[in-house]
Design an enzyme around this catalytic site. Structure first.
Site, short mmCIF file in Angstrom:
data_model
loop_
_atom_site.label_atom_id
_atom_site.label_comp_id
_atom_site.label_asym_id
_atom_site.label_seq_id
_atom_site.Cartn_x
_atom_site.Cartn_y
_atom_site.Cartn_z
N CYS A 203 -25.34 43.63 0.89
CA CYS A 203 -25.65 43.39 2.31
C CYS A 203 -24.41 43.06 3.14
O CYS A 203 -24.49 42.99 4.37
CB CYS A 203 -26.68 42.27 2.43
SG CYS A 203 -28.11 42.54 1.38
N HIS B 8 -26.46 35.29 8.97
CA HIS B 8 -27.08 36.21 8.01
C HIS B 8 -28.60 36.07 8.12
O HIS B 8 -29.31 37.07 8.18
CB HIS B 8 -26.58 35.91 6.61
CG HIS B 8 -27.01 36.88 5.58
ND1 HIS B 8 -26.76 38.24 5.69
CD2 HIS B 8 -27.70 36.72 4.42
CE1 HIS B 8 -27.26 38.87 4.64
NE2 HIS B 8 -27.83 37.97 3.85
N GLU C 194 -27.02 28.50 4.49
CA GLU C 194 -26.19 28.87 5.63
C GLU C 194 -26.11 27.73 6.64
O GLU C 194 -25.04 27.47 7.22
CB GLU C 194 -26.73 30.14 6.29
CG GLU C 194 -25.75 30.77 7.26
CD GLU C 194 -26.10 32.19 7.66
OE1 GLU C 194 -25.27 32.84 8.31
OE2 GLU C 194 -27.21 32.67 7.31
N LYS D 24 -31.98 39.43 12.56
CA LYS D 24 -32.85 40.01 11.54
C LYS D 24 -34.31 39.66 11.79
O LYS D 24 -35.21 40.32 11.26
CB LYS D 24 -32.45 39.52 10.15
CG LYS D 24 -31.18 40.15 9.59
CD LYS D 24 -30.97 39.74 8.15
CE LYS D 24 -29.69 40.32 7.57
NZ LYS D 24 -28.49 39.65 8.10
N HIS E 122 -33.99 43.44 7.74
CA HIS E 122 -32.73 43.42 6.99
C HIS E 122 -32.34 44.85 6.62
O HIS E 122 -32.98 45.48 5.80
CB HIS E 122 -32.88 42.56 5.74
CG HIS E 122 -31.60 42.24 5.06
ND1 HIS E 122 -30.40 42.84 5.38
CD2 HIS E 122 -31.32 41.36 4.05
CE1 HIS E 122 -29.44 42.36 4.60
NE2 HIS E 122 -29.98 41.46 3.79
N PHE F 165 -26.05 40.35 -2.27
CA PHE F 165 -26.31 40.13 -3.69
C PHE F 165 -25.00 40.29 -4.47
O PHE F 165 -24.19 41.18 -4.18
CB PHE F 165 -27.31 41.16 -4.22
CG PHE F 165 -28.75 40.89 -3.84
CD1 PHE F 165 -29.14 39.71 -3.22
CD2 PHE F 165 -29.73 41.83 -4.11
CE1 PHE F 165 -30.46 39.48 -2.88
CE2 PHE F 165 -31.06 41.61 -3.78
CZ PHE F 165 -31.42 40.43 -3.16
#
Length: 418
Positions: free
Chosen positions: A166, A306, A317, A338, A343, A406
């Site tokens: 991502c 994110h 975060e 998002k 996403h 990831f």
């Protein structure tokens, strides 16, 4: 050596909330969700039946249909966004050095749709021996997106794809930024694309329990920072930014949206899919980006986080932001686009960087939608301005965009007013 300045002179977007930049930006500012029931395949037996699909995309508006048949959908999105961005930049390709203009995109998965279709055909017909489309490999592999773009425009500069889940397209932006500021290119079409709303994509993320199952309320499913969040909403699409050396842009009278001033990278070194629980990787990547930009934490006014709407990710975060920014954290605006786009995996960084650029250019912070009173998570500090449900006007001197992937890959970029 003296580093060159890098500016943004063109934008293009194919997204779940709009197939051009003005439409996308209008929907982002107004808090419109792109989530809806999946139309790409039959979801009857799937736990998750919705996603943020691109809607009304006509590939013939951008690519000759004969050529488009040689491209996976992710490549079609990549090319379409690049074409929009090039047109927006008003760059006359007959008057620039094409050897010094490149294409760098981030792609997390690539041609998953093509792989599924071709392998499915093989399974149905394998008694007659393997029969694959000769375009199977070129359609599937992730680097062909930038190959198609360079061929379309004759761009002979740096040309490659970055893959870091991502964080992929944020990595692409940072690579493009560095090539230009080191004097190795005059301009680069930088962006990302993804089209993983497929049987395998949805089933795979569902098996990981990574995506929301809120089938009764798709548009309300992506709810970053809410206690009831239950996973991200899968999205698709592409975005492109024309990054250009400042003097090169000024010499041709280009419109400049913002200046890119820094990029940071880090690794969680913690887990295959889960973020570091204390947000250390997120803390370091933002710190690295701010130092690279030669700014202080007090210079940042907005963070496009994110913010995936996952139980662990949102908490880590927030911890990172509080640790890095200290008291200034409470002066920032923070929001997750998002919540509207879903996403976009490898394309997320490019889409969110584009939104961040427009936030700086227009002094508007997009909202984090779908937060409801009484849905407070005790591990989230709601004294932070998470920009819930409604866009806010404010002067934005500099803004930071985060993407985490990831494998523990973290990437952040910073844009400021020119």
């Amino acid at each position: 050596m003296e580093l060159k300045r890098v500016v943004v002179t063109g934008l293009g977007a194919i997204t779940p909330v709009g197939n051009n930049v003005p439409e996308m930006w209008n929907n982002i500012v107004n808090g419109v969700s792109g989530a809806a029931p999946i139309t790409h395949f039959d979801t009857e037996k799937f736990k998750t039946k919705f996603a943020c699909e691109v809607k009304g995309f006509n590939v013939a508006d951008y690519i000759d249909p004969k050529e488009a048949r040689k491209m996976d959908l992710y490549s079609q999105y990549a090319v379409a966004a690049a074409k929009q961005a090039m047109e927006d930049s008003k760059m006359d390709l007959t008057k620039v050095n094409l050897d010094r203009i490149g294409v760098i995109y981030g792609v997390g998965i690539g041609g998953l749709r093509t792989f599924e279709e071709e392998y499915g055909y093989y399974e149905r017909t394998k008694e007659n021996g393997p029969k694959f489309n000769p375009f199977f490999i070129p359609k599937m592999i992730s680097d062909l997106s930038v190959g198609h773009i360079s061929i379309m425009f004759g761009l002979r500069g740096p040309n490659f794809v970055t893959t870091s889940a991502c964080a992929s397209s944020t990595n692409a932006l940072i690579d493009a930024f560095n090539y230009i500021r080191l004097g190795k290119a005059d301009a680069i079409v930088a962006g990302g694309a993804e089209a993983a709303i497929t049987v395998g994509g949805v089933a795979g993320f569902s098996a990981m329990r990574a995506i929301s199952t809120r089938n009764d309320d798709p548009q309300g499913a992506s709810r970053p920072f809410s206690k009831s969040r239950d996973g991200f909403v899968l999205g698709e699409g592409g975005a492109a930014l024309i990054l250009e050396e400042y003097e090169h842009a000024v010499a041709r009278g280009a419109h400049i949206y913002a200046e890119m001033v820094g990029g940071g990278l880090s690794a969680d070194a913690h887990h295959m899919t889960a973020p570091h629980p204390d947000g250390h990787g997120a803390y370091m990547v933002m710190k690295n980006a701010i130092e690279d930009a030669e700014l202080s934490v007090n210079d940042i006014d907005y963070i496009n986080v994110h913010g995936t709407s996952t139980p662990l990710g949102d908490i880590s975060e927030v911890k990172a932001i509080k640790k890095l920014f200290g008291e200034h954290a409470y002066e920032l605006n923070v929001s997750s686009s998002k919540s509207m786009t879903g996403h976009l995996l490898g394309a997320a960084g490019a889409v969110e960087a584009l939104i961040t650029v427009l936030s700086v250019a227009n002094d508007i912070v997009p909202p984090t939608i779908n937060f409801h009173e009484g849905d407070e998570d005790p591990e989230i500090d709601y004294k932070l301005n998470l920009t819930f449900n409604k866009a806010q006007k404010r002067t934005i001197r500099a803004a930071l965009s985060n993407t985490f992937g990831f494998g523990g890959h973290n990437a952040s970029v910073i844009f400021k007013k020119i």
